[in-house]
Motif scaffolding. Structure first.
Motif, PDB file in Angstrom:
ATOM      1  N   GLY A 101       0.813  -1.257   0.055  1.00  0.00           N
ATOM      2  CA  GLY A 101      -0.024  -0.078   0.072  1.00  0.00           C
ATOM      3  C   GLY A 101       0.642   1.287  -0.029  1.00  0.00           C
ATOM      4  N   PRO A 102       1.774   1.429   0.586  1.00  0.00           N
ATOM      5  CA  PRO A 102       2.801   2.610   0.933  1.00  0.00           C
ATOM      6  C   PRO A 102       3.289   2.888  -0.663  1.00  0.00           C
ATOM      7  N   ASN A 103       3.521   1.749  -1.407  1.00  0.00           N
ATOM      8  CA  ASN A 103       4.281   1.963  -2.480  1.00  0.00           C
ATOM      9  C   ASN A 103       3.369   2.497  -3.521  1.00  0.00           C
ATOM     10  N   LEU A 104       2.137   2.830  -3.372  1.00  0.00           N
ATOM     11  CA  LEU A 104       1.186   3.400  -4.253  1.00  0.00           C
ATOM     12  C   LEU A 104       1.347   4.962  -4.234  1.00  0.00           C
ATOM     13  N   GLN A 105       1.187   5.309  -5.171  1.00  0.00           N
ATOM     14  CA  GLN A 105       1.532   6.983  -5.510  1.00  0.00           C
ATOM     15  C   GLN A 105      -0.002   7.627  -5.500  1.00  0.00           C
ATOM     16  N   MET A 106       0.033   8.950  -5.013  1.00  0.00           N
ATOM     17  CA  MET A 106      -1.272   9.564  -4.927  1.00  0.00           C
ATOM     18  C   MET A 106      -1.884   9.579  -6.638  1.00  0.00           C
ATOM     19  N   GLU A 107      -2.976   9.900  -6.577  1.00  0.00           N
ATOM     20  CA  GLU A 107      -3.566  10.100  -8.022  1.00  0.00           C
ATOM     21  C   GLU A 107      -3.656   9.098  -9.075  1.00  0.00           C
ATOM     22  N   THR A 108      -3.328   7.478  -8.405  1.00  0.00           N
ATOM     23  CA  THR A 108      -3.210   6.418  -9.157  1.00  0.00           C
ATOM     24  C   THR A 108      -4.392   6.234 -10.098  1.00  0.00           C
ATOM     25  N   GLN A 109      -4.122   5.936 -11.265  1.00  0.00           N
ATOM     26  CA  GLN A 109      -5.278   6.217 -12.311  1.00  0.00           C
ATOM     27  C   GLN A 109      -5.825   4.632 -12.798  1.00  0.00           C
ATOM     28  N   TRP A 110      -4.631   3.739 -12.603  1.00  0.00           N
ATOM     29  CA  TRP A 110      -5.081   2.173 -12.426  1.00  0.00           C
ATOM     30  C   TRP A 110      -3.993   1.418 -11.898  1.00  0.00           C
ATOM     31  N   VAL A 111      -4.485   0.037 -11.561  1.00  0.00           N
ATOM     32  CA  VAL A 111      -3.398  -0.567 -10.985  1.00  0.00           C
ATOM     33  C   VAL A 111      -3.462  -2.079 -11.433  1.00  0.00           C
ATOM     34  N   LEU A 112      -2.313  -2.573 -11.897  1.00  0.00           N
ATOM     35  CA  LEU A 112      -2.425  -4.165 -12.201  1.00  0.00           C
ATOM     36  C   LEU A 112      -1.769  -5.057 -11.577  1.00  0.00           C
ATOM     37  N   PHE A 113      -2.488  -5.907 -10.902  1.00  0.00           N
ATOM     38  CA  PHE A 113      -1.582  -6.874  -9.756  1.00  0.00           C
ATOM     39  C   PHE A 113      -1.367  -7.986 -10.224  1.00  0.00           C
ATOM     40  N   ASP A 114      -0.174  -8.811 -10.284  1.00  0.00           N
ATOM     41  CA  ASP A 114       0.108 -10.177 -10.551  1.00  0.00           C
ATOM     42  C   ASP A 114      -0.575 -11.065  -9.487  1.00  0.00           C
ATOM     43  N   VAL A 115      -1.132 -12.061  -9.774  1.00  0.00           N
ATOM     44  CA  VAL A 115      -1.887 -12.936  -8.884  1.00  0.00           C
ATOM     45  C   VAL A 115      -1.100 -14.520  -9.257  1.00  0.00           C
ATOM     46  N   LEU A 116      -0.065 -14.588  -8.598  1.00  0.00           N
ATOM     47  CA  LEU A 116       0.685 -15.856  -9.038  1.00  0.00           C
ATOM     48  C   LEU A 116      -0.115 -17.226  -8.525  1.00  0.00           C
ATOM     49  N   GLU A 117      -0.923 -16.945  -7.546  1.00  0.00           N
ATOM     50  CA  GLU A 117      -1.595 -18.084  -7.096  1.00  0.00           C
ATOM     51  C   GLU A 117      -2.638 -18.843  -8.131  1.00  0.00           C
ATOM     52  N   ILE A 118      -3.198 -18.076  -8.978  1.00  0.00           N
ATOM     53  CA  ILE A 118      -4.111 -18.525 -10.288  1.00  0.00           C
ATOM     54  C   ILE A 118      -3.379 -18.249 -11.277  1.00  0.00           C
TER      55      ILE A 118
END
Length: 116
Positions: free
Chosen positions: A44-61
């Motif tokens: 969470g702290p790595n996220l920047q203010m005014e983030t327009q989109w986030v793509l997460f890598d879900v290794l489990e699936i």
């Protein structure tokens, strides 16, 4: 789609999406009025203010999960870092005269599963 209901109407609404820790992500955030750039992190702290989109890598699936803040009525939204590893969704109208407490379709979320 995801939304939330605030206790009081306001021109700026914030709500936690939960804690983010140990999950690699790629994001785009607005750092000037007309300029955006890429950012990577894993909490969470790595996220920047005014983030327009986030793509997460879900290794489990073996898939990707994207979160896209969108416009609802007179409110635009963006993701912000919160305290204690939280990710916050922030909706703003830009005018103290335009207030709301219910946001029903503030974010779009999609999962892409890759089969091998």
């Amino acid at each position: 789609f995801l939304g939330f209901n605030a206790d009081e109407p306001s021109d700026r609404l914030r709500n936690s999406l939960g804690r983010l820790s140990g999950r690699d992500f790629l994001s785009i955030f607005r750092f000037k009025t007309w300029w955006s750039t890429m950012w990577v992190g894993n909490s969470g702290p790595n996220l920047q203010m005014e983030t327009q989109w986030v793509l997460f890598d879900v290794l489990e699936i073996r898939s990707y999960f994207i979160v896209i803040p969108i416009i609802e009525g007179s409110f635009r939204s963006a993701l912000h870092p919160g305290s204690d590893r939280h990710v916050m969704i922030c909706a703003e109208s830009g005018s103290s005269q335009v207030k709301a407490s219910l946001m029903q379709f503030l974010m779009c979320m999609c999962v892409k599963i890759y089969y091998h």
